[in-house]
Design an enzyme around this catalytic site. Structure first.
Site, PDB file in Angstrom:
ATOM      1  N   SER A 241       0.825  -1.218   0.000  1.00 24.92           N
ATOM      2  CA  SER A 241       0.000   0.000   0.000  1.00 24.92           C
ATOM      3  C   SER A 241       0.857   1.265   0.000  1.00 24.92           C
ATOM      4  O   SER A 241       0.533   2.253  -0.682  1.00 24.92           O
ATOM      5  CB  SER A 241      -0.982   0.004   1.178  1.00 24.92           C
ATOM      6  OG  SER A 241      -0.341  -0.337   2.386  1.00 24.92           O
ATOM      7  N   HIS A 271      -1.781  -9.075   1.930  1.00 27.63           N
ATOM      8  CA  HIS A 271      -1.569  -7.780   2.610  1.00 27.63           C
ATOM      9  C   HIS A 271      -2.768  -7.558   3.552  1.00 27.63           C
ATOM     10  O   HIS A 271      -3.043  -8.377   4.426  1.00 27.63           O
ATOM     11  CB  HIS A 271      -1.383  -6.702   1.531  1.00 27.63           C
ATOM     12  CG  HIS A 271      -0.866  -5.376   2.012  1.00 27.63           C
ATOM     13  ND1 HIS A 271      -0.304  -5.174   3.235  1.00 27.63           N
ATOM     14  CD2 HIS A 271      -0.853  -4.146   1.400  1.00 27.63           C
ATOM     15  CE1 HIS A 271       0.055  -3.903   3.378  1.00 27.63           C
ATOM     16  NE2 HIS A 271      -0.284  -3.250   2.271  1.00 27.63           N
ATOM     17  N   HIS A 318       5.898 -12.708   7.666  1.00 28.40           N
ATOM     18  CA  HIS A 318       6.068 -11.311   7.240  1.00 28.40           C
ATOM     19  C   HIS A 318       7.251 -11.215   6.299  1.00 28.40           C
ATOM     20  O   HIS A 318       8.219 -11.971   6.420  1.00 28.40           O
ATOM     21  CB  HIS A 318       6.276 -10.377   8.442  1.00 28.40           C
ATOM     22  CG  HIS A 318       5.979  -8.962   8.098  1.00 28.40           C
ATOM     23  ND1 HIS A 318       6.925  -8.114   7.573  1.00 28.40           N
ATOM     24  CD2 HIS A 318       4.824  -8.253   8.176  1.00 28.40           C
ATOM     25  CE1 HIS A 318       6.362  -6.944   7.352  1.00 28.40           C
ATOM     26  NE2 HIS A 318       5.084  -6.989   7.695  1.00 28.40           N
ATOM     27  N   ARG A 327       2.780  -4.815  16.900  1.00 27.30           N
ATOM     28  CA  ARG A 327       1.379  -4.405  16.712  1.00 27.30           C
ATOM     29  C   ARG A 327       0.434  -5.530  17.129  1.00 27.30           C
ATOM     30  O   ARG A 327      -0.690  -5.285  17.535  1.00 27.30           O
ATOM     31  CB  ARG A 327       1.135  -3.997  15.246  1.00 27.30           C
ATOM     32  CG  ARG A 327       2.036  -2.870  14.769  1.00 27.30           C
ATOM     33  CD  ARG A 327       1.931  -2.658  13.272  1.00 27.30           C
ATOM     34  NE  ARG A 327       2.287  -3.851  12.518  1.00 27.30           N
ATOM     35  CZ  ARG A 327       2.122  -4.002  11.212  1.00 27.30           C
ATOM     36  NH1 ARG A 327       1.594  -3.008  10.497  1.00 27.30           N
ATOM     37  NH2 ARG A 327       2.468  -5.108  10.598  1.00 27.30           N
ATOM     38  N   ASP A 373      -2.268  -8.701  11.586  1.00 30.17           N
ATOM     39  CA  ASP A 373      -3.594  -9.187  11.210  1.00 30.17           C
ATOM     40  C   ASP A 373      -4.041 -10.410  12.019  1.00 30.17           C
ATOM     41  O   ASP A 373      -5.212 -10.782  11.978  1.00 30.17           O
ATOM     42  CB  ASP A 373      -3.618  -9.531   9.713  1.00 30.17           C
ATOM     43  CG  ASP A 373      -3.305  -8.321   8.868  1.00 30.17           C
ATOM     44  OD1 ASP A 373      -3.869  -7.254   9.161  1.00 30.17           O
ATOM     45  OD2 ASP A 373      -2.491  -8.424   7.936  1.00 30.17           O
TER      46      ASP A 373
END
Ligand code: CMX
Length: 435
Positions: A241, A271, A318, A327, A373
């Site tokens: 992105s 993604h 990743h 995160r 995620d």
């Protein structure tokens, strides 16, 4: 009082000279070499982008303008002392390069509020889409439709010089960030709540108002939104992105086009769509093996089955990170603070105990640890936001803060059109034969 744009100009414009000087004086300095492996692995590890907003360390995770997530948690202004940082503060930090105080964050919130009116035709575009359309399809279309408002495009047509073009870019970026929560919540209410729209509450902060317009006025959900919208905001320049925003913007396409294209990239399952895939995968696992915490062995078997059938385990792995994503950890902390007894939250914990151990047994998988995620869907679901297809839109609203800040910097630096070189398969085969 100095406006945000004036302050940005005071901070940013002198930096443009540094970039020009770098190119002029040090253009032939070698940064590394490119191997065939680099090219065939999606250019991983090849330094080829200049990004000021954030930097990702494989072991430690993301730092926004030098600050890690735990540091930001301490230092970014909050609404409540024990609450979550305000995403507007991170936006200010990424734009200006300085930590804001609460008054400066309030200034950003006010400015975003003032700019938040979405043009009517954007709602018409959304309304014209079938109810079966995916939220990310509608979201990207709405963003592109808003290009009719682009000050950047207008200024270019009127002949603005390269040196000044950052200014209309700044205007477009502020307007976009201001309007995304309205656009996203409008899509949400239209698709899932019989189009019963909720007006903005301009006394609320950017994230709190977003939760409110989606129909969630519980203070804990607003806290979740503040946390969610700041941790997803940026992940240096090379992710799909961020890179798409930069690439499309490098053609001097307006910021609406650049960000609309970025959202098409975020909608890919490797993604941002992974945040929905995780929940789908988890639900299927529960259907098949029952409540996951009852048997670690059955989780193991399910993970192996996923990989052996040629699919990926969503939420794990990743391209850069080699440790658990901070995160993920900040969401885990939030979940254990507010929802320790929720079965889904417990299920995410049980997967975290088992999945990395299974992934480690596959040599090809470079990072067996969870990414951002792996957790976000369970938290949203736990608060009753059960429409998985929408989750990536939330990611997109957050991602705007980082990639659009960087886009203004791209224009300040006057970065040229991006044009890497490509070669044919025959050329690569010839190189492989060379000693
Ligand atoms: N499950 C199964 N296989 C995986 C895997 C996973 N979670 N992660 C990596 N692999 C596989 C790759 O598919 C690749 O297989 P092939 O060689 O057969 O093609 C191999 O391991 C090597 O991949 P890698 O170098 O470790 O990882 P990449 O940089 O190629 O890909 C990523 C990174 C994130 C796309 C990958 O780990 C993945 O597909 N994860 C699951 C999807 C996901 O969670 N994406 C979200 C990432 C965060 C975000 O952007 O939002």
């Amino acid at each position: 009082m100095e406006s945000l744009k004036e302050k940005f100009a005071r901070i940013a414009l002198p930096q443009a000279d540094k970039v020009k000087e770098l190119a002029r004086e040090h253009g032939d300095k070698v940064l590394g070499e490119v191997t065939i492996g680099n090219v065939l692995s999606g250019m991983k590890g090849v330094v080829s982008l200049l990004t000021v907003t954030s930097k990702l360390d494989p072991e430690e995770g993301i730092r926004f303008r030098g600050y890690s997530i735990p540091e930001l948690h301490k230092n970014l202004p909050k609404l409540h002392p024990e609450g979550e940082p305000l995403p507007e503060g991170l936006f200010y930090l990424m734009l200006m390069g300085e930590l804001p105080d609460k008054a400066q964050v309030d200034m950003v919130s006010r400015e975003l509020n003032m700019r938040s009116q979405v043009p009517k035709h954007v709602f018409d575009v959304i309304d014209a889409m079938p109810l079966t359309a995916k939220p990310m399809t509608i979201f990207s279309a709405a963003i592109i439709a808003m290009a009719t408002e682009s000050r950047f495009q207008k200024a270019y047509r009127e002949g603005i010089g390269k040196k000044d073009i950052w200014e209309p870019a700044f205007e477009d970026v502020m307007n976009l960030v201001a309007r995304l929560p309205r656009i996203a919540s409008y899509i949400y209410r239209r698709l899932y709540h019989q189009n019963m729209q909720i007006e903005a509450d301009h006394y609320l902060d950017w994230a709190g108002n977003f939760a409110h317009m989606m129909g969630y006025d519980n203070e804990e959900v607003k806290r979740l939104f503040r946390m969610y919208l700041y941790i997803h905001a940026d992940h240096e320049g090379g992710n799909v992105s961020a890179h798409t925003t930069h690439l499309v913007g490098s053609a001097l396409s307006n910021p609406y086009y650049a960000f609309g294209a970025a959202m098409a990239g975020l909608a890919g399952p490797l993604h941002g769509l992974a945040n929905q895939e995780v929940i789908r995968w988890l639900q299927k696992m529960i259907e098949e093996i029952g409540y996951v915490c009852d048997s670690k062995e059955r989780i193991r078997e399910y993970v192996v089955k996923t990989i052996e059938s040629g699919r990926v385990v969503p939420g794990y792995g990743h391209a850069v990170l080699r440790k658990t994503d901070p995160r993920f950890l900040v969401q885990r902390e939030f979940a254990l603070k507010y929802l320790p007894n929720n079965p889904l939250i417990q299920a995410v914990g049980c997967l975290y105990e088992v999945v990395p151990e299974v992934l480690k047994t596959y040599q090809k998988i470079k990072n067996p640890w969870p990414n951002v995620d792996a957790h976000s869907g369970a938290l949203l679901l736990a608060y009753g936001i059960k429409e998985y297809d929408f989750y990536t839109v939330l990611f997109g609203v957050s991602r705007a803060l980082g990639v659009l800040s960087q886009l203004v910097w791209d224009r300040v630096f006057g970065l040229p059109i991006e044009r890497p070189s490509s070669q044919t398969l025959e050329w690569f085969l010839e190189q492989a034969e060379k000693k």
